[in-house]
Design an enzyme around this catalytic site. Structure first.
Site, PDB file in Angstrom:
ATOM      1  N   SER A   1      -4.136  14.241   0.501  1.00 31.96           N
ATOM      2  CA  SER A   1      -4.257  14.624   1.911  1.00 31.96           C
ATOM      3  C   SER A   1      -3.452  15.871   2.239  1.00 31.96           C
ATOM      4  O   SER A   1      -3.654  16.454   3.300  1.00 31.96           O
ATOM      5  CB  SER A   1      -3.866  13.469   2.832  1.00 31.96           C
ATOM      6  OG  SER A   1      -2.953  12.616   2.244  1.00 31.96           O
TER       7      SER A   1
ATOM      8  N   HIS B   1     -11.451  15.535   0.272  1.00 31.06           N
ATOM      9  CA  HIS B   1     -10.545  14.799   1.155  1.00 31.06           C
ATOM     10  C   HIS B   1     -11.302  13.970   2.183  1.00 31.06           C
ATOM     11  O   HIS B   1     -11.890  14.506   3.118  1.00 31.06           O
ATOM     12  CB  HIS B   1      -9.601  15.804   1.849  1.00 31.06           C
ATOM     13  CG  HIS B   1      -8.610  15.152   2.738  1.00 31.06           C
ATOM     14  ND1 HIS B   1      -8.149  15.722   3.902  1.00 31.06           N
ATOM     15  CD2 HIS B   1      -7.980  13.950   2.643  1.00 31.06           C
ATOM     16  CE1 HIS B   1      -7.285  14.908   4.481  1.00 31.06           C
ATOM     17  NE2 HIS B   1      -7.176  13.835   3.747  1.00 31.06           N
TER      18      HIS B   1
ATOM     19  N   GLU C   1     -13.464  16.911   3.713  1.00 28.72           N
ATOM     20  CA  GLU C   1     -13.121  18.309   3.456  1.00 28.72           C
ATOM     21  C   GLU C   1     -13.302  18.558   1.961  1.00 28.72           C
ATOM     22  O   GLU C   1     -12.755  17.821   1.144  1.00 28.72           O
ATOM     23  CB  GLU C   1     -11.650  18.579   3.810  1.00 28.72           C
ATOM     24  CG  GLU C   1     -11.359  18.638   5.288  1.00 28.72           C
ATOM     25  CD  GLU C   1      -9.869  18.824   5.563  1.00 28.72           C
ATOM     26  OE1 GLU C   1      -9.526  19.752   6.290  1.00 28.72           O
ATOM     27  OE2 GLU C   1      -9.053  18.044   5.046  1.00 28.72           O
TER      28      GLU C   1
ATOM     29  N   ASN D   1      -5.412  18.170   8.496  1.00 28.54           N
ATOM     30  CA  ASN D   1      -4.019  17.708   8.549  1.00 28.54           C
ATOM     31  C   ASN D   1      -3.055  18.840   8.892  1.00 28.54           C
ATOM     32  O   ASN D   1      -2.025  18.617   9.516  1.00 28.54           O
ATOM     33  CB  ASN D   1      -3.614  17.032   7.240  1.00 28.54           C
ATOM     34  CG  ASN D   1      -4.169  15.618   7.173  1.00 28.54           C
ATOM     35  OD1 ASN D   1      -4.535  15.046   8.200  1.00 28.54           O
ATOM     36  ND2 ASN D   1      -4.239  15.053   5.980  1.00 28.54           N
TER      37      ASN D   1
HETATM   38  N1  LIG Z   1      -4.341   6.282   3.389  1.00 28.51           N
HETATM   39  C1  LIG Z   1      -4.825   7.304   4.047  1.00 28.51           C
HETATM   40  O1  LIG Z   1      -4.951   7.285   5.279  1.00 28.51           O
HETATM   41  C2  LIG Z   1      -5.282   8.519   3.305  1.00 28.51           C
HETATM   42  C3  LIG Z   1      -6.196   9.392   3.891  1.00 28.51           C
HETATM   43  C4  LIG Z   1      -6.655  10.489   3.157  1.00 28.51           C
HETATM   44  C5  LIG Z   1      -6.195  10.706   1.892  1.00 28.51           C
HETATM   45  N2  LIG Z   1      -5.284   9.851   1.355  1.00 28.51           N
HETATM   46  C6  LIG Z   1      -4.811  10.135  -0.015  1.00 28.51           C
HETATM   47  O2  LIG Z   1      -5.497   9.278  -0.914  1.00 28.51           O
HETATM   48  C7  LIG Z   1      -4.661   8.961  -2.018  1.00 28.51           C
HETATM   49  C8  LIG Z   1      -4.538   7.461  -2.143  1.00 28.51           C
HETATM   50  O3  LIG Z   1      -3.994   6.933  -0.956  1.00 28.51           O
HETATM   51  P1  LIG Z   1      -4.103   5.394  -0.590  1.00 28.51           P
HETATM   52  O4  LIG Z   1      -3.639   5.276   0.806  1.00 28.51           O
HETATM   53  O5  LIG Z   1      -5.435   4.874  -0.958  1.00 28.51           O
HETATM   54  O6  LIG Z   1      -3.013   4.753  -1.550  1.00 28.51           O
HETATM   55  P2  LIG Z   1      -2.836   3.242  -2.032  1.00 28.51           P
HETATM   56  O7  LIG Z   1      -1.406   3.078  -2.331  1.00 28.51           O
HETATM   57  O8  LIG Z   1      -3.503   2.307  -1.092  1.00 28.51           O
HETATM   58  O9  LIG Z   1      -3.675   3.188  -3.377  1.00 28.51           O
HETATM   59  C9  LIG Z   1      -3.323   3.862  -4.544  1.00 28.51           C
HETATM   60  C10 LIG Z   1      -3.899   3.077  -5.714  1.00 28.51           C
HETATM   61  O10 LIG Z   1      -3.821   3.885  -6.852  1.00 28.51           O
HETATM   62  C11 LIG Z   1      -3.497   3.054  -7.943  1.00 28.51           C
HETATM   63  N3  LIG Z   1      -2.997   3.881  -9.029  1.00 28.51           N
HETATM   64  C12 LIG Z   1      -1.769   4.413  -9.184  1.00 28.51           C
HETATM   65  N4  LIG Z   1      -1.744   5.128 -10.325  1.00 28.51           N
HETATM   66  C13 LIG Z   1      -2.965   5.067 -10.879  1.00 28.51           C
HETATM   67  C14 LIG Z   1      -3.567   5.594 -12.052  1.00 28.51           C
HETATM   68  N5  LIG Z   1      -2.859   6.290 -12.911  1.00 28.51           N
HETATM   69  N6  LIG Z   1      -4.853   5.335 -12.301  1.00 28.51           N
HETATM   70  C15 LIG Z   1      -5.565   4.588 -11.439  1.00 28.51           C
HETATM   71  N7  LIG Z   1      -5.036   4.031 -10.331  1.00 28.51           N
HETATM   72  C16 LIG Z   1      -3.772   4.285 -10.051  1.00 28.51           C
HETATM   73  C17 LIG Z   1      -2.525   2.049  -7.380  1.00 28.51           C
HETATM   74  O11 LIG Z   1      -2.453   0.883  -8.173  1.00 28.51           O
HETATM   75  C18 LIG Z   1      -3.165   1.785  -6.014  1.00 28.51           C
HETATM   76  O12 LIG Z   1      -4.083   0.707  -6.060  1.00 28.51           O
HETATM   77  C19 LIG Z   1      -3.343   9.685  -1.760  1.00 28.51           C
HETATM   78  O13 LIG Z   1      -3.383  10.931  -2.400  1.00 28.51           O
HETATM   79  C20 LIG Z   1      -3.357   9.880  -0.248  1.00 28.51           C
HETATM   80  O14 LIG Z   1      -2.580  10.967   0.173  1.00 28.51           O
HETATM   81  C21 LIG Z   1      -4.841   8.764   2.015  1.00 28.51           C
END
Ligand SMILES: NC(=O)c1ccc[n+]([C@@H]2O[C@H](COP(=O)([O-])OP(=O)(O)OC[C@H]3O[C@@H](n4cnc5c(N)ncnc54)[C@H](O)[C@@H]3O)[C@@H](O)[C@H]2O)c1
Length: 720
Positions: free
Chosen positions: A431, A452, A464, A502
């Site tokens: 993000s 994104h 995005e 963002n």
């Molecule tokens: N949560 C939001 O609102 C949001 C919005 C847009 C983008 N993002 C981005 O998306 C990404 C994930 O965010 P999230 O909120 O889903 O996080 P999350 O913590 O809910 O999920 C992350 C997952 O990745 C897994 N993981 C970690 N290392 C790994 C690997 N090597 N291989 C496979 N899986 C692995 C973890 O076990 C976990 O299940 C981040 O980069 C975040 O910035 C999040």
């Protein structure tokens, strides 16, 4: 007779049946543009003058009937004073649509496909309507901030009753054939291949005197058949209900009801005058201007994306890394829209969570009757959970959605690159982290870009697509194609911390922190911003996003744009974070959360928060609603200006639509750059300068760019 124009042709047979066919040349659909209206007038005059014609069927030469008015011509149609718009609309109604309705011979519309807005209104001027089983009809004008203007509010209630007409017009929804027939909007529904014959047969019955078309027509010319008490009931109740649903910023649905109420006791011609007054009034509102602009902008956005996608190879199979909030959502959306996907996580618990979330979303659709159990099973079968890289050598795109940590992402992206085909595309759902930076350890950076999504993935339309310094065109095009296949609205942007949305959102939170520091109560900030039109205020939004996520993203942004986004004071977000008030996810943030009856988190004001924040509040300012709105919106809008100037977004339209589709910027305000235009650019700049004085350490957030100052001085605008 024979009439042959560029939008309409009329041909008559020996037995006196004329066919008026809408078939707009060089266009894929029929629409009511100025040309079509002119030709309808001419054709109607010609039909009226030909005494050999005994009846008319109205058909379409395209798969649609008529999709509605040509929205690109709204600027011309609705330009000028309210009175002149009213006169224009009345002229069209009396000289064209009434003239057709008043033809001395019976008329039947054969609705073969979509008939919306002016399309349905054309069908309504006919005496009878036959509809194909597959067609859909409706009056969606209120969705654009206006009301039907070619007789829709006049004729529809006279045909289907005030209650049904209110429902159709206030909701703007498309109606299927069965529903349309049930309430009397159409007289018959037939299989598509039988449509023409059915229309001709109905017309012949009129010509032969077996059907009294004059009596049928009279219903539309006379006042609505509704008792006084009944009328009060139906109009008053619906006005209150619809006003509650639409909210104060969307006046069109209630205006449509008021028009129908006033016109209920009138003849057709007087009712049309009421309708014309209503549409002229609505056409002049900022809401209508912005909603129409949004519609047109969306068409441009869609076309740009489709043109790009055409250049790419289709995505047959995908994979997602991480089965968390985002990865799970991406897997669900991909599978739901038909692209099989491998969902990989390092923990079985993660996978279980991802699958449970997908099942929950699908079960809801089954419960609501939108999907069968078999379809649900099909979607789930398209998600292949995995703890390893099996099958990765056979995917076209991999979306990385693991923890927001550049070091971990570097390692995982490099590892994944070694597992996929040379021509596969790798995309990160980060993000905030720069795509150019994330590409550093990769051997094929040209095959890497950002993708994104916004949370929740299944609901937020925007994606995005971020072009890093080394990203190649195939990577962009294929990722755009994949986003489209997932039913999303992709916008291609250039790289910077936070990308487009963002980056623009961060100064808004900065402004919030500044106001709290100065003593403004965060609950009143939330209330003011919600009244302004945001779905939730900034404190509530921070809780929903997660305070920890916000603090983390804030640090990345501070490093990227220290001059504006690095704060040398302890912020209210920092206090929440230190006290482990992470927001909805752990039940406490700026607000406390308790499950409601349906188990969804319900926000409650937590009196203890004020005491927690006291140490970082060094003022005791109270502000009017307007001051709060200005203080919050100006930094956001200025960052939007900088993104455009820096070339992060390709156009002002891309900026505005991204904010609407990504973070729920109030659609009726058109987006941040439309907001500056509507505010008055010179007034906006002056206000920003005034607020900068008072903003102390956050002064930089309120400083207009030099280019904006120049534009303001020369009377410029972002949109023509
Ligand atoms: N949560 C939001 O609102 C949001 C919005 C847009 C983008 N993002 C981005 O998306 C990404 C994930 O965010 P999230 O909120 O889903 O996080 P999350 O913590 O809910 O999920 C992350 C997952 O990745 C897994 N993981 C970690 N290392 C790994 C690997 N090597 N291989 C496979 N899986 C692995 C973890 O076990 C976990 O299940 C981040 O980069 C975040 O910035 C999040």
């Amino acid at each position: 007779m024979k009439f042959s124009g560029n939008a309409i042709t009329v041909q008559s047979t020996d037995d006196g049946i004329a066919e008026l066919c809408f078939d707009l040349q060089d266009e894929s659909v029929n629409k009511f543009n100025a040309l079509t209206l002119d030709e309808l007038k001419e054709a109607t005059t010609a039909i009226a003058a030909d005494t050999s014609i005994k009846g008319v069927i109205v058909t379409s030469g395209k798969p649609v009937f008529i999709v509605g008015a040509d929205i690109t011509e709204f600027g011309a149609l609705f330009g000028g004073s309210e009175e002149s718009v009213r006169e224009k609309i009345l002229g069209i109604n009396f000289e064209i649509f009434n003239a057709f309705e008043d033809l001395p011979v019976p008329t039947v519309a054969a609705i073969n496909g979509i008939a919306l807005g002016g399309g349905l209104e054309m069908a309504l001027v006919c005496d009878y309507r036959v509809m194909s089983e597959t067609a859909k009809i409706g009056l969606p004008e209120t969705k654009l901030g206006i009301i039907p203007g070619y007789g829709g509010t006049t004729r529809l209630p006279r045909l289907i009753g005030a209650d049904n007409a209110i429902e159709w017009i206030a909701s703007g929804k498309e109606q299927k054939a069965e529903q349309a027939h049930k309430c009397g909007a159409v007289d018959a529904v037939v299989a598509p291949e039988l449509l023409r014959d059915a229309a001709v047969s109905l017309l012949k019955q009129c010509i032969d005197g077996k059907l009294d078309f004059q009596a049928k027509r009279r219903e539309k010319l006379e006042p609505l058949k509704l008792g006084k008490i009944e009328a009060t009931m139906v109009f008053e109740t619906s006005k209150a209900f619809v006003a509650g649903q639409a909210g104060p910023h969307y006046p069109a649905p209630v205006t449509a009801i008021k028009v129908m109420e006033k016109a209920a006791g009138m003849s057709r011609d007087d009712a049309l005058k009421e309708e014309a007054s209503g549409i002229a009034k609505m056409a002049g509102t900022l809401t209508a201007k912005n909603l129409v602009g949004l519609f047109l902008g969306d068409q441009v956005l869609g076309k740009t994306a489709k043109d790009l996608a055409k250049k790419a190879r289709k995505v047959e199979r995908a994979a997602v890394l991480g089965a968390g909030i985002m990865g799970g959502g991406i897997a669900y959306q991909s599978a739901r829209k038909g692209t099989p996907i491998i969902m990989k996580d390092i923990a079985q618990a993660g996978i279980d969570l991802g699958l449970t979330e997908a099942s929950k979303l699908l079960s809801k659709q089954v419960e609501r009757g939108r999907m069968s159990a078999a379809e649900m099973a099909g979607v789930l079968a398209r998600i292949q959970p995995s703890l390893g890289y099996d099958g990765f050598d056979n995917v076209d795109v991999v979306v990385e959605a693991i923890v927001e940590n550049p070091k971990v992402k570097h390692a995982v992206l490099a590892e994944t690159e070694a597992q996929i085909r040379d021509d596969a595309i790798l995309a990160s759902n980060t993000s905030t982290i720069s795509i150019t930076h994330l590409a550093e350890p990769l051997k094929r950076p040209e095959n890497f870009c950002g993708m994104h999504f916004f949370n929740p993935v299944h609901r937020m339309p925007l994606v995005e697509i971020i072009r890093g310094e080394k990203t190649g065109e195939e990577a962009v095009a294929r990722t755009v194609a994949y986003a489209l296949a997932m039913g999303k609205k992709p916008v291609v942007v250039n790289d910077c911390p936070g990308f487009l949305v963002n980056r623009i959102l961060m100064p808004y939170f900065g402004a919030f922190m500044g106001l709290v520091k100065r003593g403004v109560d965060f609950v009143s900030i939330d209330r003011s911003m919600e009244r302004f039109g945001w779905p939730m205020g900034p404190a509530y939004l921070a809780d929903v996003v997660g305070i920890d996520t916000g603090v983390h993203a804030g640090a990345v942004m501070a490093a990227g744009f220290p001059e504006r986004m690095k704060y040398d004071f302890k912020t209210c977000h920092d206090v929440m974070f230190e006290n482990e008030r992470f927001g909805q996810k752990n039940g406490r943030g700026y607000y406390a959360y308790e499950p409601d009856k349906k188990g969804r988190p319900k926000k409650i004001v937590d009196e203890s928060v004020a005491a927690l924040l006291a140490p970082v509040v060094d003022g005791s300012e109270t502000m009017s609603k307007e001051e709060i709105v200005d203080s919050m919106m100006i930094p956001m809008c200025l960052e939007a200006v900088r993104c455009l100037e820096d070339g992060i977004a390709a156009s002002a339209t891309d900026v505005d639509l991204s904010l609407i589709y990504g973070i729920g910027f109030p659609p009726f305000r058109g987006g941040a750059l439309h907001y500056i235009d509507d505010y008055g650019m010179a007034e906006f700049v002056a206000k920003a300068d005034e607020l900068a004085e008072a903003a102390g350490p956050l002064r930089a957030l309120y400083q207009p760019t030099e280019k904006l100052r120049e534009m303001a001085a020369s009377g410029g605008a972002f949109f023509g």
